[in-house]
Design a protein around this motif. Structure first.
Motif, mmCIF file in Angstrom:
data_model
loop_
_atom_site.group_PDB
_atom_site.id
_atom_site.type_symbol
_atom_site.label_atom_id
_atom_site.label_comp_id
_atom_site.label_asym_id
_atom_site.label_seq_id
_atom_site.Cartn_x
_atom_site.Cartn_y
_atom_site.Cartn_z
ATOM 1 N N ARG A 173 -4.051 3.872 2.658
ATOM 2 C CA ARG A 173 -2.806 3.090 2.832
ATOM 3 C C ARG A 173 -3.004 1.674 2.566
ATOM 4 N N PHE A 174 -4.060 1.040 3.534
ATOM 5 C CA PHE A 174 -4.385 -0.245 3.556
ATOM 6 C C PHE A 174 -4.588 -0.849 2.171
ATOM 7 N N TYR A 175 -5.643 0.000 1.442
ATOM 8 C CA TYR A 175 -5.943 -0.497 0.165
ATOM 9 C C TYR A 175 -4.853 -0.411 -0.747
ATOM 10 N N ARG A 176 -3.927 0.647 -0.701
ATOM 11 C CA ARG A 176 -2.947 0.799 -1.878
ATOM 12 C C ARG A 176 -2.047 -0.145 -1.554
ATOM 13 N N GLU A 177 -1.402 -0.385 -0.197
ATOM 14 C CA GLU A 177 -0.271 -1.344 0.037
ATOM 15 C C GLU A 177 -0.614 -2.948 0.280
ATOM 16 N N VAL A 178 -1.667 -3.145 0.601
ATOM 17 C CA VAL A 178 -2.180 -4.438 1.080
ATOM 18 C C VAL A 178 -3.106 -5.122 0.015
ATOM 19 N N LEU A 179 -4.254 -4.414 -0.125
ATOM 20 C CA LEU A 179 -5.460 -5.038 -1.077
ATOM 21 C C LEU A 179 -4.870 -4.993 -2.587
ATOM 22 N N LYS A 180 -4.638 -3.825 -2.935
ATOM 23 C CA LYS A 180 -4.509 -3.572 -4.589
ATOM 24 C C LYS A 180 -3.346 -4.355 -5.053
ATOM 25 N N PRO A 181 -2.226 -4.564 -4.510
ATOM 26 C CA PRO A 181 -1.140 -5.427 -5.027
ATOM 27 C C PRO A 181 -1.310 -6.773 -5.182
ATOM 28 N N PHE A 182 -2.473 -7.115 -4.559
ATOM 29 C CA PHE A 182 -3.076 -8.520 -4.744
ATOM 30 C C PHE A 182 -4.232 -8.781 -5.488
ATOM 31 N N GLY A 183 -4.550 -7.644 -5.990
ATOM 32 C CA GLY A 183 -5.774 -7.682 -6.815
ATOM 33 C C GLY A 183 -7.116 -7.805 -6.181
#
Length: 385
Positions: A108-118
């Protein structure tokens, strides 16, 4: 000349030298964080300070991140792989999110925190633990770059001991009293409110009196984690004063600055500002990442001055009284010297003068005399029959 698998020895030497320069001058950390990130081809990085007791995450000397990402990271930090790893990892142990690529991409950390900001990957290591606070250095790559490889991890491992030592040196040079539980207890019994603020005005510490003042909300409130007087003129003046007191080019001999913070009924507080990150008081995360101390006091309220009458009775100087009150809090001579910003021999000289003035042979007798002269604050409880 080649140093570490394609990184020149000169580049490594310059970066390590810059790291140790930061120990004595923390304001050099922003440039040094960039140097470290550049060596491992990272687009962003910095130092994170996490308060495990307050579940608060502050980013210091960061670059390359969108403000929205830092805000979201702060809110979700406790659930991140970094927070868990920092608790169990040894100081200086290097980790990267991509060490477990499948778990990362499914998280969830990757999907919601990292990925939205590239953002693709983060590499980091815990660098310093002091009480309930922890500092770690990190760098990151965008989705346009590959994950961190063993070469990058090895380079971070090479630099991490130097960063840890530099932060430890900087922390040791700081005024330890402002981080000590003993001083926190001392601040909490003061009548005056004590707010410690960071350079951007964020409140990083409040004593009990300050919390009581903000709870009533008649004169002072906390809005967006900043001191916000209810009076608009006072609010603007305080914001300007904190900004000026935080500036690097401020006069080192600047006298303390005071201003009025009225309440709705025409009374209120007098606020006094004092820079706390100059000279000996400066540090990488200290005190509590604070830059300015704001003391707020109701002029109608009599100050609590334990020992004032005792000092007048025995003709103690101000310096002697400060040493006596520090020792009365349970501090040793060295701790008292650190807290007061004086040398240990000076503390012992003050002690000898007080022994002579009070006709006491040793420290325990002096402290007992002070205790006997202090009036009882609370009435003793009556036995229950």
């Amino acid at each position: 000349m080649i140093g570490f698998d394609g990184v020149s020895a000169q580049a490594l030497s310059d970066t390590i030298g810059a790291i140790y320069d930061c120990a004595l001058d923390p304001h050099q950390w922003p440039d040094t964080c960039r140097k470290i990130a550049d060596l491992c081809e990272s687009t962003a990085g910095g130092i994170c300070v996490h308060d495990m007791r307050q579940v608060q995450n502050d980013q210091l000397f960061v670059f390359g991140y969108q403000p929205e990402f830092l805000e979201k990271l702060g809110k979700n930090y406790a659930q991140t792989p970094m927070a868990a790893a920092d608790i169990v990892s040894n100081i200086g142990h290097v980790s990267a999110l991509s060490m477990e690529p499948h778990e990362l991409l499914e998280s969830r950390f990757y999907r919601e925190v990292l990925k939205p900001f590239g953002l693709l990957d983060i590499i980091w290591f815990p660098a310093l633990r002091t009480g309930g606070r922890m500092a770690s250095m990190h760098a990151s790559r965008s989705e346009k770059a590959p994950h961190y490889q063993q070469l990058d991890i090895g380079l971070f491992k090479l630099l991490s001991p130097h960063v840890c030592r530099a932060l430890t040196i900087s922390d040791a040079l700081d005024i330890r009293a402002l981080r000590s539980e003993m001083l926190e207890k001392t601040l909490d019994v003061l009548v005056a409110g004590v707010f410690l603020t960071a350079r951007d005005g964020r409140v990083v510490y409040m004593n009990d009196a300050a919390e009581r003042q903000t709870r009533t909300g008649n004169s002072i409130r906390i809005v967006n984690n900043r001191i916000s007087p209810t009076d608009p003129t006072a609010r603007a003046a305080l914001s300007k004063a904190i900004d000026e007191a935080s500036r690097d080019d401020i006069d080192m001999d600047m006298s303390e600055h005071s201003l009025a913070i009225p309440d709705v009924d025409g009374a209120g507080y007098i606020a006094t500002l004092l820079p706390v990150d100059r000279g000996q008081r400066s540090g990488i995360i200290a005190p509590f990442a604070a830059s300015v101390a704001v003391f707020t006091k109701d002029p109608a309220q009599a100050p609590l001055m334990p020992g004032e009458a005792f000092a007048r009775l025995y003709r103690l100087t101000g310096g002697e009284l400060r040493v006596l009150l520090a020792l009365a809090q349970g501090l040793g001579a060295k701790e008292a010297a650190d807290m007061l910003g004086i040398s240990e021999p000076t503390v012992r000289t003050h002690l000898q003068h007080m022994f002579s003035k009070t006709d006491t042979p040793r420290q325990s007798d002096l402290l007992r005399l002070l205790q006997n002269s202090t009036p009882q604050i609370r009435a003793p409880q009556q036995p229950v029959h």
